[in-house]
Every structure is written in C-alpha cells, then in structure tokens.
Write a protein that holds these residues in place. Structure first.
Motif, mmCIF file in Angstrom:
data_model
loop_
_atom_site.group_PDB
_atom_site.id
_atom_site.type_symbol
_atom_site.label_atom_id
_atom_site.label_comp_id
_atom_site.label_asym_id
_atom_site.label_seq_id
_atom_site.Cartn_x
_atom_site.Cartn_y
_atom_site.Cartn_z
ATOM 1 N N SER A 88 0.837 -1.194 0.000
ATOM 2 C CA SER A 88 0.000 0.000 0.000
ATOM 3 C C SER A 88 0.881 1.257 0.000
ATOM 4 C CB SER A 88 -0.918 -0.040 1.217
ATOM 5 O OG SER A 88 -1.603 1.175 1.368
ATOM 6 N N LYS B 230 -4.764 1.229 3.242
ATOM 7 C CA LYS B 230 -5.511 1.810 2.123
ATOM 8 C C LYS B 230 -5.331 0.921 0.905
ATOM 9 C CE LYS B 230 -4.101 6.336 3.410
ATOM 10 N NZ LYS B 230 -3.322 7.489 3.009
ATOM 11 N N CYS B 231 -6.375 0.803 0.124
ATOM 12 C CA CYS B 231 -6.307 -0.098 -1.029
ATOM 13 C C CYS B 231 -6.690 0.659 -2.288
ATOM 14 C CB CYS B 231 -7.259 -1.275 -0.813
ATOM 15 S SG CYS B 231 -7.273 -2.408 -2.202
ATOM 16 N N ASN C 3 -10.949 0.374 1.722
ATOM 17 C CA ASN C 3 -11.216 1.616 0.989
ATOM 18 C C ASN C 3 -9.890 2.280 0.629
ATOM 19 O OD1 ASN C 3 -10.703 4.218 2.786
ATOM 20 N ND2 ASN C 3 -11.271 2.502 4.114
ATOM 21 N N SER C 4 -9.981 3.277 -0.261
ATOM 22 C CA SER C 4 -8.746 3.883 -0.755
ATOM 23 C C SER C 4 -8.351 5.133 0.037
ATOM 24 C CB SER C 4 -8.905 4.252 -2.238
ATOM 25 O OG SER C 4 -9.992 5.150 -2.358
ATOM 26 N N LYS C 5 -9.200 5.511 1.006
ATOM 27 C CA LYS C 5 -8.997 6.794 1.679
ATOM 28 C C LYS C 5 -8.200 6.709 2.979
ATOM 29 C CE LYS C 5 -11.870 9.341 -0.958
ATOM 30 N NZ LYS C 5 -12.295 8.283 -1.827
ATOM 31 N N LYS C 6 -8.495 5.654 3.765
ATOM 32 C CA LYS C 6 -7.938 5.655 5.113
ATOM 33 C C LYS C 6 -7.732 4.223 5.590
ATOM 34 C CE LYS C 6 -8.631 8.197 9.439
ATOM 35 N NZ LYS C 6 -8.123 7.133 10.316
ATOM 36 N N GLU C 7 -6.618 3.985 6.296
ATOM 37 C CA GLU C 7 -6.419 2.650 6.837
ATOM 38 C C GLU C 7 -7.385 2.437 8.004
ATOM 39 O OE1 GLU C 7 -4.002 4.879 6.559
ATOM 40 O OE2 GLU C 7 -3.608 5.545 8.609
#
Ligand code: OGA
Ligand code: NI
Length: 360
Positions: A18, A220-221, A295-299
């Motif tokens: 990531s 995050k992904c 999600n792509s925003k926050k771990e």
C-alpha cells in the motif's frame, strides 16, 4: 495434527504494498468477479444498527428490566448472531489506549515488526495471511495474533516489544475482556434455558478456556472493489468481542443475501457468536457470516478478542436442547481439530460448520 512449518509462498506485507504507491493490486488479491464486494447482482449495501444492549440494566433493581435485557441478548443471538454492548464495565480510556498502541505498532519500521513474523504452526505474531493453500487468493490485511489464555499458552515475549507500553496494556485489556466475556457466556447460557455456567464449563472453565487477540490492520487499497479486507467467514470459536474502528466503516454482516454495513457505536463492543456456540446451542444461536471491505482513503484498525473453548474440549450440542422436534444437528469435534480447517483452507464462509452436520 500437522501444520506446515512455514508459509508456502513468500510473505509480502500488505502495508508495504500500500505504501509503495501501486495503483493496481497484485493478482493474488483480486477475487473472482462473483466474490467481489460491490457485486450488485447478489448484494445490496445498506448500513444498519445491530441491536444495542445496555449491560448496566442487568444490575437494575427491577426484575422486568433485567429479564428484558437477557431476552434482548438472547433474541439478538437467535436472529442476528451479532449485538453491541454499552456500559460493559471496560474503561473507555483503556480501550482507547490499547487501540492507540496497536496503531503505533503498525507504524513501526518493517524491520521491527518482522522480528515477530509468524508461521502457520501457531499463527502467533505478525502475519499477512490465513490459510496455507498454494495459490490462494489473499486478503488486504496485516495482523498481529497472540494468545492470552490459557496461561500455559501466554508468552509475553511473543507480544510486540515496542511500543514499550504494549505488553502492559494488552495484559490489562485481556484481563478486562476475559471478565466481560465470562459474564456474556453466563447470559448466553441463561438465554438458552441452561445452567448459568453451562457455556463456561463446556469451554473448560477457568483453567482451560482459551482467549486470543488479533489486531487487524487494513491498509488503504487502490482498488477496493476487487478484494476484501477479510473474506466472508464465521468466527470458528466461542464468542468474539470486536473493538471496531469508529472513524471508518468496513465490517459487513450477511442477512439473507444482503451484506449490511455495521455502524459502530463509540465505546461499545460488537459481540458475535462463533461456530462453537452455534454447535453447543444446536443452532438456536447463529454464528453469522461477516466480512470486511477496504477503501482507498484511510487505513482501518480493529481489535478482535476471541473467547474460545480449550483446544482439547469436545464441543457438541447440549442434550437439553435436543428434542424430537429439534434433533441433534452436529457431530462432536474438539476445538483444535475444528480450527485446523480454517488454518489450512483460510476463510470459507460457513462451509465448515455445514460439514459437521450429522447424517440423519
Ligand atoms: C475477525 C473479524 C472484523 C473487523 O477478525 O474475525 O471479523 O472489523 N474482524 O475487523
Ligand atoms: Ni470474524
């Protein structure tokens, strides 16, 4: 029981992937189209509140209030397999500090974390996969797994050395969560019409009951619609007390063919029934399938505390719950034997408990 001594493929930390800034996730994280999280063919994503129980009501002088609380839990276990508890007696400050220390752990250097790299023999330590099948699709999650009970399996040297407060906080957190879990098993037993210590004794009482903690870290992904943070599964053990991330949703539970996103309530624990309690209760209580989306925003960080039968305990339906109308549903199996399946095959929905169904 024989486990592989080491992982069948080299381990790549999801957090490192990531942080490397890749825009496409490696192929071994890409789930087949039918298993992807936002497949609109078979899922409808809605957010829900699972039943919230105020445990303080168990101390009410009013008998009706006490009974209503026990019935609330019992109904949630029958219908949802999930509930949340507030006023549970665990200090909010301790919960916050324990969460913070695990966040700090995952921010340490890779080199420091690798000192605790785990193996499939016991799973204790820093890990990035569940299951040992070569070529398996992996989940977008790193974790740290440790044993708290029985005392013979607790080895603080296998817990993170840093941050310096980690071991002390985890011991305090474990002690409080064991107390709460034991109290919940009493209520669950009463809710089945059994002796209040039925589940506790079936798990092996104070000496054999086991408990473990898994800190799950979901980085995050970049392509969250192609993979899972945790694939659909039911928890194999007794009961699970989850301290979710309240900043960012991710946990979904299955109801019929819909996946519903759980809204966590601050300072509450999410409690869910595991397969061993479904077996003990002859399926009156349900261990419900759940999964985690990324999600792509926050771990996201969650702490899952698993309160389980001792490994050698043979778990079978309580004979009091077996009647002409409700014949015995499952064959007996020890918890160690049951758990070895997930430890080799990985997370596979509810197919394992189905395989225990006794032939009629
Ligand atoms: C688990 C689990 C949910 C979450 O660890 O078994 O289901 O929100 N975790 O991390
Ligand atoms: Ni789970």
């Amino acid at each position: 029981m024989s486990f592989l001594q080491s992982w069948p493929e080299p381990i790549v930390r999801v957090q490192s992937l990531s942080e490397s800034g890749i825009q496409k996730i490696p192929n071994h994280f890409v789930k087949p189209p039918s298993d992807r999280p936002f497949n609109i063919m078979d899922t409808k994503t809605t957010s829900i509140n699972v039943p919230l129980i105020d445990l303080e009501n168990l101390n009410s002088p009013n008998e009706f209030v006490r009974k209503e609380t026990i019935d609330g839990i019992s109904n949630a276990c029958r219908e949802w397999g999930f509930f949340q508890v507030a006023n549970h007696g665990v200090s909010h400050e301790l919960m916050e500090k324990t969460r913070a220390v695990w966040n700090e752990f995952f921010q340490l250097s890779l080199e420091e974390k690798q000192k605790f790299a785990n193996s499939p023999v016991t799973y204790e330590g820093y890990g990035s996969r569940i299951g040992t099948e070569v070529g398996a699709k992996l989940d977008w999650c790193d974790y740290f797994f440790l044993h708290y009970l029985p005392e013979a399996l607790r080895d603080e040297n296998k817990w993170p050395r840093l941050p310096v407060s980690c071991r002390k906080l985890v011991s305090e957190y474990g002690q409080e969560l064991v107390k709460l879990s034991k109290r919940l098993t009493t209520i669950l037993s009463i809710g089945l019409g059994l002796n209040e210590d039925y589940i506790h004794q079936s798990f092996g009482g104070n000496n054999e009951t086991s408990a473990c903690l898994r800190a799950n870290f979901y980085p995050k992904c970049p392509q969250p619609d192609l993979t899972h943070g945790l694939s659909p599964h039911s928890d194999p053990g007794g009961i699970t007390l989850l301290l979710p991330d309240t900043d960012i949703p991710g946990l979904q539970i299955r109801r019929d063919n819909n996946w519903l996103t759980v809204n966590p309530i601050p300072n509450a624990f999410i409690v869910n029934i595991g397969d061993q309690v479904q077996v003990l209760s002859n399926a009156i209580y349900k261990s419900v399938e759940h999964r985690v989306i990324v999600n792509s925003k926050k771990e996201r960080l969650s702490l899952a505390f698993f309160y389980n039968p001792g490994g050698d305990k043979l778990i079978k339906p309580a004979h009091q719950l077996v009647t002409k109308d409700c014949p015995v549903l499952y064959s007996p199996m020890t918890f160690n034997e049951y758990r070895s399946f997930i430890r080799t095959k990985g997370l596979t929905g509810k197919c394992q408990i189905e395989s225990l169904k006794s032939p009629r």
